[in-house]
Design a protein around this motif. Structure first.
Motif, PDB file in Angstrom:
ATOM      1  N   ASP A  87       9.732  12.747   8.768  1.00 41.52           N
ATOM      2  CA  ASP A  87       8.376  12.259   8.512  1.00 41.52           C
ATOM      3  C   ASP A  87       7.697  12.923   7.320  1.00 41.52           C
ATOM      4  OD1 ASP A  87       8.185  14.681   9.917  1.00 41.52           O
ATOM      5  OD2 ASP A  87       6.250  14.140  10.789  1.00 41.52           O
ATOM      6  N   GLU A  88       7.964  14.201   7.060  1.00 42.08           N
ATOM      7  CA  GLU A  88       7.274  14.876   5.962  1.00 42.08           C
ATOM      8  C   GLU A  88       7.815  14.450   4.595  1.00 42.08           C
ATOM      9  OE1 GLU A  88       7.003  19.061   6.495  1.00 42.08           O
ATOM     10  OE2 GLU A  88       5.937  18.904   8.412  1.00 42.08           O
ATOM     11  N   ASP A  89       9.004  13.855   4.553  1.00 43.11           N
ATOM     12  CA  ASP A  89       9.523  13.297   3.302  1.00 43.11           C
ATOM     13  C   ASP A  89       8.966  11.900   3.031  1.00 43.11           C
ATOM     14  OD1 ASP A  89      11.101  15.493   2.692  1.00 43.11           O
ATOM     15  OD2 ASP A  89      12.836  14.723   3.782  1.00 43.11           O
ATOM     16  N   PHE A 100      14.221   3.913   8.413  1.00 39.91           N
ATOM     17  CA  PHE A 100      12.804   3.601   8.595  1.00 39.91           C
ATOM     18  C   PHE A 100      11.916   4.807   8.358  1.00 39.91           C
ATOM     19  CE2 PHE A 100      14.371  -0.114  10.727  1.00 39.91           C
ATOM     20  CZ  PHE A 100      13.342  -1.050  10.660  1.00 39.91           C
ATOM     21  N   GLN A 101      10.747   4.539   7.814  1.00 47.07           N
ATOM     22  CA  GLN A 101       9.686   5.538   7.793  1.00 47.07           C
ATOM     23  C   GLN A 101       9.194   5.744   9.222  1.00 47.07           C
ATOM     24  OE1 GLN A 101       6.054   4.304   5.695  1.00 47.07           O
ATOM     25  NE2 GLN A 101       6.076   6.249   4.618  1.00 47.07           N
ATOM     26  N   ASP A 102       8.883   6.983   9.569  1.00 43.07           N
ATOM     27  CA  ASP A 102       8.349   7.302  10.899  1.00 43.07           C
ATOM     28  C   ASP A 102       6.879   6.893  10.938  1.00 43.07           C
ATOM     29  OD1 ASP A 102       7.462   8.429  13.273  1.00 43.07           O
ATOM     30  OD2 ASP A 102       8.575  10.284  13.012  1.00 43.07           O
ATOM     31  N   ASP A 103       6.538   6.011  11.861  1.00 43.10           N
ATOM     32  CA  ASP A 103       5.160   5.537  11.948  1.00 43.10           C
ATOM     33  C   ASP A 103       4.207   6.627  12.420  1.00 43.10           C
ATOM     34  OD1 ASP A 103       3.291   3.032  12.062  1.00 43.10           O
ATOM     35  OD2 ASP A 103       2.972   4.074  13.970  1.00 43.10           O
ATOM     36  N   GLY A 104       4.695   7.512  13.263  1.00 45.85           N
ATOM     37  CA  GLY A 104       3.835   8.558  13.818  1.00 45.85           C
ATOM     38  C   GLY A 104       3.342   8.246  15.216  1.00 45.85           C
ATOM     39  N   ALA A 105       3.255   6.959  15.564  1.00 46.42           N
ATOM     40  CA  ALA A 105       2.798   6.578  16.908  1.00 46.42           C
ATOM     41  C   ALA A 105       3.880   6.904  17.923  1.00 46.42           C
ATOM     42  CB  ALA A 105       2.464   5.093  16.947  1.00 46.42           C
ATOM     43  N   ASP A 112       0.827  -1.219   0.000  1.00 39.82           N
ATOM     44  CA  ASP A 112       0.000   0.000   0.000  1.00 39.82           C
ATOM     45  C   ASP A 112       0.859   1.266   0.000  1.00 39.82           C
ATOM     46  OD1 ASP A 112       0.956  -0.445   2.542  1.00 39.82           O
ATOM     47  OD2 ASP A 112      -0.923   0.010   3.579  1.00 39.82           O
ATOM     48  N   VAL A 113       2.009   1.179  -0.668  1.00 39.23           N
ATOM     49  CA  VAL A 113       2.928   2.313  -0.793  1.00 39.23           C
ATOM     50  C   VAL A 113       2.906   2.823  -2.232  1.00 39.23           C
ATOM     51  CG1 VAL A 113       5.367   3.007  -0.735  1.00 39.23           C
ATOM     52  CG2 VAL A 113       4.420   1.571   1.090  1.00 39.23           C
ATOM     53  N   VAL A 114       2.995   4.136  -2.399  1.00 34.55           N
ATOM     54  CA  VAL A 114       3.073   4.766  -3.718  1.00 34.55           C
ATOM     55  C   VAL A 114       4.295   5.680  -3.736  1.00 34.55           C
ATOM     56  CG1 VAL A 114       1.939   6.342  -5.330  1.00 34.55           C
ATOM     57  CG2 VAL A 114       0.577   4.650  -4.099  1.00 34.55           C
ATOM     58  N   TRP A 115       5.046   5.643  -4.807  1.00 35.01           N
ATOM     59  CA  TRP A 115       6.242   6.488  -4.929  1.00 35.01           C
ATOM     60  C   TRP A 115       5.934   7.806  -5.634  1.00 35.01           C
ATOM     61  CZ3 TRP A 115      11.046   3.196  -6.782  1.00 35.01           C
ATOM     62  CH2 TRP A 115      11.337   2.217  -5.821  1.00 35.01           C
ATOM     63  N   PHE A 116       6.493   8.894  -5.117  1.00 35.25           N
ATOM     64  CA  PHE A 116       6.539  10.178  -5.815  1.00 35.25           C
ATOM     65  C   PHE A 116       7.937  10.416  -6.399  1.00 35.25           C
ATOM     66  CE2 PHE A 116       2.907  10.613  -3.098  1.00 35.25           C
ATOM     67  CZ  PHE A 116       2.050  11.507  -3.723  1.00 35.25           C
ATOM     68  N   PRO A 144       6.771  14.496  -1.511  1.00 36.61           N
ATOM     69  CA  PRO A 144       7.521  13.553  -0.686  1.00 36.61           C
ATOM     70  C   PRO A 144       8.154  12.474  -1.554  1.00 36.61           C
ATOM     71  CG  PRO A 144       5.200  13.018  -0.610  1.00 36.61           C
ATOM     72  CD  PRO A 144       5.321  14.269  -1.450  1.00 36.61           C
ATOM     73  N   TYR A 145       8.947  11.615  -0.924  1.00 35.31           N
ATOM     74  CA  TYR A 145       9.493  10.483  -1.672  1.00 35.31           C
ATOM     75  C   TYR A 145       8.425   9.422  -1.886  1.00 35.31           C
ATOM     76  CZ  TYR A 145      14.320  12.064  -1.638  1.00 35.31           C
ATOM     77  OH  TYR A 145      15.478  12.766  -1.882  1.00 35.31           O
ATOM     78  N   VAL A 146       7.711   9.074  -0.832  1.00 36.50           N
ATOM     79  CA  VAL A 146       6.678   8.040  -0.941  1.00 36.50           C
ATOM     80  C   VAL A 146       5.498   8.443  -0.078  1.00 36.50           C
ATOM     81  CG1 VAL A 146       8.459   6.258  -1.255  1.00 36.50           C
ATOM     82  CG2 VAL A 146       7.447   6.594   1.008  1.00 36.50           C
TER      83      VAL A 146
END
Length: 583
Positions: free
Chosen positions: A468-470, A398-403, A373-377, A494-496
């Motif tokens: 996180d914003e990237d 790692f991508q920041d989960d936000g939690a 469920d990932v999309v690349w920009f 963003p990247y993704v």
């Protein structure tokens, strides 16, 4: 009649106190002490004035006790004593840093004084990989051993009421430090916290004690909160289930590794492979990643889909990406999608995500693991492979989960998008994770994070959580309207984007379609794509299925007015009752 001296605020003579607010139980610094003594002296003047006035009106009144009681007398005496300590002679009041210095034989840290720096500046200077906070004015407090005191003074005029020097340059505050022990804390959490520093056998782990009410302190784990115990030892059923899975893996290892290694050698670029795991229930999300990626010109030659069923294997290869179906290890896994986060199907698929990364990494390859469920920009590998970039020295990104719950501390790393460099540290990490799958209860994300924290401490594993914003996730989709508007307008690229934090696949498809990130024709969604594959079997164009299933332009459709969308969806209902339109 002579006027009374002005009454200081929030002070009371009759309660017999020194006028000190006792919330912390201590005096913070000289300035506070002297200010409070002045207030007490004003109170003493008021008492004397009232006494003289009262004596004129009532000659039989002889003592302070008759006017204010014994507590008032005690207060006046304490005021006099405190005044003699600060007035006339050398003051016994010492600033906090000086107090540490004068007790250097008693304190392990702090004997060299204290210093203050901006928290974000400190974390950027000495980046341990934890997610960086949004810019704020929070500070980090540094306790120096005696020989580690800064040699230059702090910034002029920024000591503040605490008297602790402030350094705008983190390097100045830490210039004489030979080692930094960094302990992050929340702003209160479940309990009012006290930090204890003592000399002893160093463990480089933080011992935690907690109590409820006035009960005795009891030992708690690092994942515990006042009301939740996040980590429990696995039971016998989970342990034996893991033994069974490990036995199956070991029995099939030689064949699986040999077959897989041949595939990896043929597709790896810069020794890197993009790893994805998918069953038929999630196959339309996989199709969307491929359709969106290829339509936007991203090279997907080094994508390897670990299909957990034959149907997904057929679909992936028909769309032009490499697929591997390891029936021995994955043939028992379900074909259907998880109905919700953490259900039994979701849990079973976690095992496949652990095993696939372990095998690819063990065989000597760097890898980007990502959920379907990932999309690349933008191509994230260009950032991760930059030889002179800031990320080159990290073992894992790692991508920041936000939690920010205790369960995911200290990294809050999203296990649905991360990059791994092959080296002995990462090989042992993922082998250890494979041994610990009996701890997985829902997602493997929290187990992976705890192992990373331990391996970072023990084996010097370097983990970095990306800005996180990237690399936004479902956290940003649902909670960062400003960022999502900027992405939808195209002003932020963003990247993704990873549509996590979403309960089920049905909603994920709706959100991606509404955002203009969906490229799969309806005739190819779900298992309908398999029918098309059969119809096009034997076609001379190897991209026949791709061209039939993948729209050149995004297929935009409105569902909810209150969720991010490429176009205004004001006529659609809200998914969350009472929410206004996103636009």
């Amino acid at each position: 009649m002579t006027d009374l001296p002005p009454k200081p605020s929030d002070r009371s003579l009759m309660d017999g106190t020194l006028g000190v607010k006792k919330k912390s139980g201590c005096l913070c610094n000289c300035a506070d002490l002297e200010r409070q003594i002045k207030d007490m002296q004003v109170e003493a003047q008021r008492v004397s004035f009232k006494l003289e006035t009262a004596k004129q009106a009532k000659p039989t009144l002889k003592t302070y006790e008759d006017l204010a009681g014994k507590k008032a007398v005690e207060t006046v005496k304490r005021v006099a004593e405190a005044g003699t300590k600060t007035g006339g002679g050398e003051s016994s009041c010492t600033s906090t840093p000086e107090a540490f210095k004068k007790n250097s034989k008693k304190f392990l840290a702090g004997a060299g004084g204290l210093s203050r720096v901006n928290k974000l500046a400190f974390l950027e200077t000495y980046d341990y990989g934890w997610p960086l906070p949004q810019p704020d004015q929070t500070e980090a407090l540094i306790l120096h051993e005696y020989s580690a005191s800064p040699t230059v003074p702090g910034d002029t005029g920024k000591d503040g009421p605490s008297g602790i020097p402030y350094y705008s340059k983190v390097e100045d505050a830490t210039a004489n430090c030979g080692e930094l022990l960094v302990v992050p804390m929340d702003k209160g959490g479940d309990k009012n916290k006290c930090v204890v520093l003592l000399s002893g056998y160093p463990s480089y782990h933080v011992g935690r004690f907690m109590r409820k009410g006035r009960r005795k302190f009891h030992h708690i784990g690092r994942g515990d909160t006042e009301n939740v115990k996040n980590f429990r030892p696995p039971g016998k059923h989970a342990i034996e289930k893991n033994w069974s899975a490990l036995s199956r893996y070991i029995a099939a290892k030689e064949v699986a590794h040999s077959t897989l290694d041949a595939i990896l050698k043929s597709i790896a670029k810069d020794n890197t492979v993009i790893v994805m795991v998918c069953n038929m229930g999630q196959a339309d999300l996989l199709a969307n990643f491929v359709c969106h990626g290829r339509r936007h010109g991203f090279p997907l030659d080094n994508v390897l889909v670990f299909a957990t069923d034959e149907k997904t294997h057929r679909l992936a290869t028909s769309l032009g990406v490499t697929s591997y179906f390891d029936e021995e290890n994955f043939g028992h896994l379900p074909e259907k999608e998880a109905r919700r986060y953490g259900d039994n199907i979701f849990l079973q698929m976690m095992y496949a995500k652990v095993l696939t990364v372990q095998m690819v990494n063990y065989l000597g390859y760097d890898l980007l693991f990502q959920d379907v469920d990932v999309v690349w920009f933008k191509n994230p590998l260009e950032l991760f492979h930059k030889k002179d970039g800031p990320l080159v020295d990290y073992d894992m990104l790692f991508q920041d989960d936000g939690a920010r719950s205790q369960r995911f501390a200290p990294y809050s790393a999203n296990s649905g998008f991360y990059y791994v460099r092959h080296n002995p540290r990462t090989v042992y990490l993922f082998t250890s994770l494979m041994y610990h799958t009996d701890m997985i209860d829902g997602s493997h994300q929290d187990v992976l994070i705890q192992l990373m924290a331990e391996h970072a401490s023990l084996f010097r594993l370097k983990v970095k959580v990306l800005h996180d914003e990237d690399f936004p996730t479902g956290f940003h989709y649902h909670r960062r309207k400003d960022l999502m508007k900027s992405i939808m307008k195209g002003t932020t690229v963003p990247y993704v984007f990873h549509i996590s934090w979403t309960n089920n696949k049905v909603d994920k498809l709706k959100y991606l379609k509404q955002m203009g990130l969906w490229h799969v024709e309806e005739k190819c969604e779900d298992e309908k794509g398999l029918t098309l594959i059969d119809e096009l079997k034997g076609h001379t164009d190897k991209d026949a299925v791709f061209n039939a299933c993948c729209s050149v332009e995004p297929l935009i459709k409105c569902f909810y007015r209150d969720k991010p969308s490429k176009i205004p969806c004001k006529e659609s209902p809200p998914i969350d009752k009472g929410r206004p339109s996103f636009w």
